[in-house]
Design a protein around this motif. Structure first.
Motif: not given
Lengths: 153, 263
Positions: B199-213
């Motif tokens: 949650f801390e690392d993988v999910a936050n990375g996915v959230i970042k990439s969604v925002v960037f997309g």
């Protein structure tokens, strides 16, 4: 028509590869596989000094990880740290007089709680407190003691 | 002197007003795009075609860059870690930097260069050659026919591309660390599994990439749609897409990192 089918297949492959990558990150490249189902039991232990122990540090018996640190609090009345240990339910046969120590794996490694099983017949249950504890060794204190003893000689 | 000052002030004011207007147009445009999204449920084929050009065609650059970034991380991380006798932690260094930062950010930058620019150029050319007005004449809404599928494809493709980037990067780090430098493969993986949090690392990375997309796709389709319908206008729209997306991604990355990992 054949061309659009090819596009659809390639997009399908792309989406499948992306989802597989996410799955890989979640299962293989992170700690999801080590998350227990939450059916473990919780015991507490009091330490004078926990050193670098943090939430999710491992709890080990004989070197085998049996649980994780669920929380660290400070007790204002006894001036001690109260560590909550979340132990997986399959390890419910730990004796009641099990003792807990904080050790470091390797010289610079992470800190963990080592449980040493005692001899009592009845096992630890949810909400119990581990009475016998040994705090973490702080390197600076050790060096200080060593220098002090040297000076006294 | 006073007159000169007045001129400068007026120029500054004009610039500010134009920037504000652009921001307002961009926001209205985004709302119109979002409004057109549900209509895509009737025509998923449009999104699939765009996923091909935005996602599948970006795979090559993503996979190659991911592999090389991972290998370089492996080499550099090893050189630092071996000084502390901690080369077992190489996997953690590679995986954490990829999953948290480099995966989403570098994938978004490559995405802006590879897919964002082509989206902006395509839409800009459609506008310059009056295809968009032609559609409107035929009572086809260009928002739901042209803009929305491209936007949605960008938003969907980005997290997948970032995840592929991270996985290939970890593979590259593994190849260099274990294959070339002799790190123990068991320690490599067990340290990763121990230290990388879902949650801390993988999910936050996915959230970042969604925002960037979201941001990358928004900027690309807006710049294309808003460009002056000349060849120079398309040129500027393409350039601005890459520059603005890169700046937005890097700035947002700082904000998101501060929010997620700053405590």
């Amino acid at each position: 028509m054949g061309n659009s089918r090819r596009v659809e297949i390639l997009v399908g492959l792309f989406v499948a590869a992306g989802l597989a990558a996410l799955f890989f990150l979640a299962m293989k490249a992170s700690n999801l596989s080590t998350y227990d189902a939450g059916d473990g039991f919780e015991v507490t232990a009091r330490f004078d000094n926990i050193g670098g122990l943090t939430v999710r540090s491992p709890v080990k018996v004989a070197g085998v990880t049996v649980g994780r640190v669920a929380g660290v609090e400070y007790d204002m009345e006894t001036f001690q740290a109260v560590v909550r240990l979340d132990i997986e339910s399959q390890y419910d046969q730990l004796p009641r007089d099990t003792s807990a120590s904080i050790f470091t794996s390797g010289l610079l490694g992470e800190q963990y709680v080592a449980l040493e099983p005692g001899a009592a017949m009845e096992p630890l249950a949810d909400g119990d407190e581990i009475r016998i504890t040994q705090s973490s060794l702080v390197l600076e204190q050790l060096i200080g003691q060593f220098l002090y003893n040297k000076a006294a000689e | 002197m006073l007159e000169w000052l007045g001129d400068r002030l007026a120029a500054l004011g004009r610039w500010g007003l134009a920037a504000g207007q652009r921001l307002g147009r961009g926001t209205l445009f985004l709302l119109a795009t979002l409004w057109a999204l549900p209509g895509l449920l009737l025509r998923p084929g449009l999104v699939v075609a765009q996923l091909y050009s935005v996602g599948v065609l970006s795979l090559l650059i993503i996979v190659v860059s991911g592999g090389f970034v991972g290998m370089v991380l492996g080499l550099q991380g090893y050189n630092t870690l071996v000084g502390f006798g901690a080369e077992q932690s190489l996997g953690v260094v590679v995986a954490l930097s990829l999953v948290r930062e480099l995966g989403p950010v570098v994938a978004a930058l490559l995405f802006a260069g590879r897919a964002g620019s082509s989206l902006a150029a395509e839409i800009g050319l459609m506008k310059a050659t009056e295809q968009l007005s032609g559609m409107e004449m035929m009572a086809v809404d260009p928002m739901s026919r042209v803009i929305a599928p491209r936007f949605l494809a960008g938003v969907l493709a980005m997290p997948l591309l970032a995840a592929i980037f991270s996985v290939v990067g970890i593979g590259g780090g593994f190849a260099v660390g274990v294959g070339l430098l002799g790190v123990d493969p068991g320690a490599f993986w067990s340290q990763i599994q121990d230290k990388v949090d879902v949650f801390e690392d993988v999910a936050n990375g996915v959230i970042k990439s969604v925002v960037f997309g979201f941001v990358a796709a928004w900027i690309a389709v807006f710049e294309g749609y808003d460009c002056r319908p000349t060849s120079e206008g398309v040129n500027r729209a393409t350039t601005r897409t890459v520059v603005h997306t890169s700046l937005a991604v890097l700035g947002l990355d700082f904000v998101l990192t501060a929010l997620m990992f700053g405590e």
